[in-house]
Design a protein around this motif. Sequence first.
Motif, mmCIF file in Angstrom:
data_model
loop_
_atom_site.group_PDB
_atom_site.id
_atom_site.type_symbol
_atom_site.label_atom_id
_atom_site.label_comp_id
_atom_site.label_asym_id
_atom_site.label_seq_id
_atom_site.Cartn_x
_atom_site.Cartn_y
_atom_site.Cartn_z
ATOM 1 N N GLU A 206 0.832 -1.206 0.000
ATOM 2 C CA GLU A 206 0.000 0.000 0.000
ATOM 3 C C GLU A 206 0.868 1.258 0.000
ATOM 4 O O GLU A 206 0.477 2.285 -0.565
ATOM 5 C CB GLU A 206 -0.933 -0.002 1.209
ATOM 6 C CG GLU A 206 -2.023 -1.058 1.134
ATOM 7 C CD GLU A 206 -2.992 -0.964 2.302
ATOM 8 O OE1 GLU A 206 -2.793 -0.070 3.165
ATOM 9 O OE2 GLU A 206 -3.946 -1.762 2.349
ATOM 10 N N ASP A 207 2.038 1.186 0.637
ATOM 11 C CA ASP A 207 2.936 2.341 0.637
ATOM 12 C C ASP A 207 3.407 2.665 -0.780
ATOM 13 O O ASP A 207 3.479 3.832 -1.173
ATOM 14 C CB ASP A 207 4.147 2.067 1.532
ATOM 15 C CG ASP A 207 3.796 2.065 3.015
ATOM 16 O OD1 ASP A 207 2.743 2.629 3.374
ATOM 17 O OD2 ASP A 207 4.567 1.492 3.802
ATOM 18 N N VAL A 208 3.731 1.632 -1.539
ATOM 19 C CA VAL A 208 4.149 1.846 -2.927
ATOM 20 C C VAL A 208 2.978 2.375 -3.748
ATOM 21 O O VAL A 208 3.133 3.282 -4.570
ATOM 22 C CB VAL A 208 4.693 0.531 -3.534
ATOM 23 C CG1 VAL A 208 4.904 0.678 -5.037
ATOM 24 C CG2 VAL A 208 5.999 0.135 -2.848
ATOM 25 N N GLU A 209 1.803 1.826 -3.521
ATOM 26 C CA GLU A 209 0.608 2.292 -4.226
ATOM 27 C C GLU A 209 0.381 3.780 -3.975
ATOM 28 O O GLU A 209 0.136 4.559 -4.914
ATOM 29 C CB GLU A 209 -0.593 1.478 -3.750
ATOM 30 C CG GLU A 209 -1.894 1.793 -4.459
ATOM 31 C CD GLU A 209 -3.032 0.968 -3.899
ATOM 32 O OE1 GLU A 209 -3.551 0.108 -4.621
ATOM 33 O OE2 GLU A 209 -3.395 1.185 -2.709
ATOM 34 N N ARG A 210 0.494 4.199 -2.718
ATOM 35 C CA ARG A 210 0.296 5.621 -2.379
ATOM 36 C C ARG A 210 1.405 6.485 -2.966
ATOM 37 O O ARG A 210 1.167 7.631 -3.363
ATOM 38 C CB ARG A 210 0.225 5.791 -0.861
ATOM 39 C CG ARG A 210 -1.091 5.325 -0.246
ATOM 40 C CD ARG A 210 -1.222 5.787 1.194
ATOM 41 N NE ARG A 210 -0.249 5.117 2.049
ATOM 42 C CZ ARG A 210 -0.506 4.004 2.730
ATOM 43 N NH1 ARG A 210 -1.703 3.440 2.651
ATOM 44 N NH2 ARG A 210 0.408 3.451 3.497
ATOM 45 N N ALA A 211 2.621 5.943 -3.029
ATOM 46 C CA ALA A 211 3.745 6.709 -3.589
ATOM 47 C C ALA A 211 3.510 7.017 -5.070
ATOM 48 O O ALA A 211 3.704 8.155 -5.528
ATOM 49 C CB ALA A 211 5.041 5.937 -3.405
ATOM 50 N N TRP A 212 3.094 5.999 -5.818
ATOM 51 C CA TRP A 212 2.793 6.241 -7.232
ATOM 52 C C TRP A 212 1.613 7.204 -7.379
ATOM 53 O O TRP A 212 1.626 8.091 -8.253
ATOM 54 C CB TRP A 212 2.476 4.926 -7.940
ATOM 55 C CG TRP A 212 3.663 4.111 -8.328
ATOM 56 C CD1 TRP A 212 3.971 2.848 -7.902
ATOM 57 C CD2 TRP A 212 4.698 4.462 -9.262
ATOM 58 N NE1 TRP A 212 5.132 2.404 -8.486
ATOM 59 C CE2 TRP A 212 5.590 3.369 -9.335
ATOM 60 C CE3 TRP A 212 4.946 5.596 -10.037
ATOM 61 C CZ2 TRP A 212 6.729 3.390 -10.154
ATOM 62 C CZ3 TRP A 212 6.076 5.622 -10.849
ATOM 63 C CH2 TRP A 212 6.947 4.538 -10.906
ATOM 64 N N ALA A 213 0.579 7.027 -6.554
ATOM 65 C CA ALA A 213 -0.588 7.911 -6.627
ATOM 66 C C ALA A 213 -0.188 9.356 -6.329
ATOM 67 O O ALA A 213 -0.695 10.296 -6.968
ATOM 68 C CB ALA A 213 -1.663 7.448 -5.648
ATOM 69 N N ARG A 214 0.732 9.541 -5.395
ATOM 70 C CA ARG A 214 1.195 10.887 -5.072
ATOM 71 C C ARG A 214 1.973 11.480 -6.242
ATOM 72 O O ARG A 214 1.800 12.659 -6.578
ATOM 73 C CB ARG A 214 2.060 10.851 -3.817
ATOM 74 C CG ARG A 214 2.586 12.207 -3.375
ATOM 75 C CD ARG A 214 3.403 12.088 -2.109
ATOM 76 N NE ARG A 214 4.122 13.325 -1.809
ATOM 77 C CZ ARG A 214 5.041 13.447 -0.859
ATOM 78 N NH1 ARG A 214 5.348 12.390 -0.112
ATOM 79 N NH2 ARG A 214 5.651 14.588 -0.657
ATOM 80 N N ALA A 215 2.838 10.678 -6.874
ATOM 81 C CA ALA A 215 3.612 11.158 -8.022
ATOM 82 C C ALA A 215 2.678 11.584 -9.150
ATOM 83 O O ALA A 215 2.881 12.621 -9.801
ATOM 84 C CB ALA A 215 4.573 10.077 -8.504
#
Length: 291
Positions: A206-215
């Motif tokens: 989920e952390d990676v998912e949020r990181a891409w969503a933020r980018a």
Amino acid sequence: MTVDERTPRADPADGGCPMAGPREHFAAAVAPPYADYVQLDRLLALQRTRTDVPAELSFLISSQVMELLFALLRHEWTIAGERLHADDVPGAIGTLRRSIHELDVLVSTWDLLATLTPGEFGAFREALGEASGFQSHLYRHLEFLLGIKRAGVLRPYTGSPDVHAELARSLRAPSLYDHALGVLARRGLYSPGQVADPSRPYVPSEDVERAWARAYGDAVPDLVDLGEVLTDISERWTRWRERHLAATLRALGNRPGTGGSAGASWLEQTVRVRVFPELWTMRTLVEPSKI
């Protein structure tokens, strides 16, 4: 006067206007240099079928073309990973975009086998013995570069020490996606925490998912471009596996595969494995653009 490519020639299609044509004589060359460069004699000598069935040559050449494309993609993705590791994101994106076209060619190679009937394949299948495309070590290397890591797949290569060692190194090395996530971490988009073992299967986060969503939400240009080119690769990889499944069903039905697998039913499981998973799931989290 020696005829070469600088000698004006008449072009019949142009009413006889002089034009420069290709060179017809070559210095110290027995054969045209092109044949030497592509090693044409050696290349054509590799098409040795095991039966007289006409369809076998198409099957063999298609398989060989796939292997060449596997080798090319391994080259491209290795370079792209090195560039991401060095934070050369534009350079990596350029290499990855070129690989998309190579993947398109790889997918289209199934067109050569799309009309292979059960009777045609069955006429030469026994001559293949236990040979199967999934024994390709280049294919396994591509899986490892995409993050599909399973130590057990190295077992078939124990009789080929050099290949086994090469694949073992690739298994332990960071995948292309690992390098992309390293870029996100160095940009401060997420903290990876405990470093994962790169030889283990990738587990979505989920952390990676949020990181891409933020980018994507912040419209970081190079990271959005990186995410999109990786998504293109993921989509085409799935497409290649879907075409493999379709070709298998057309030629074999639900018979077991030559390499001992369950055939189409086993391939159906591989189709469901999506590489770079968070690049797909994060799209639900991205707010609509205000542009």
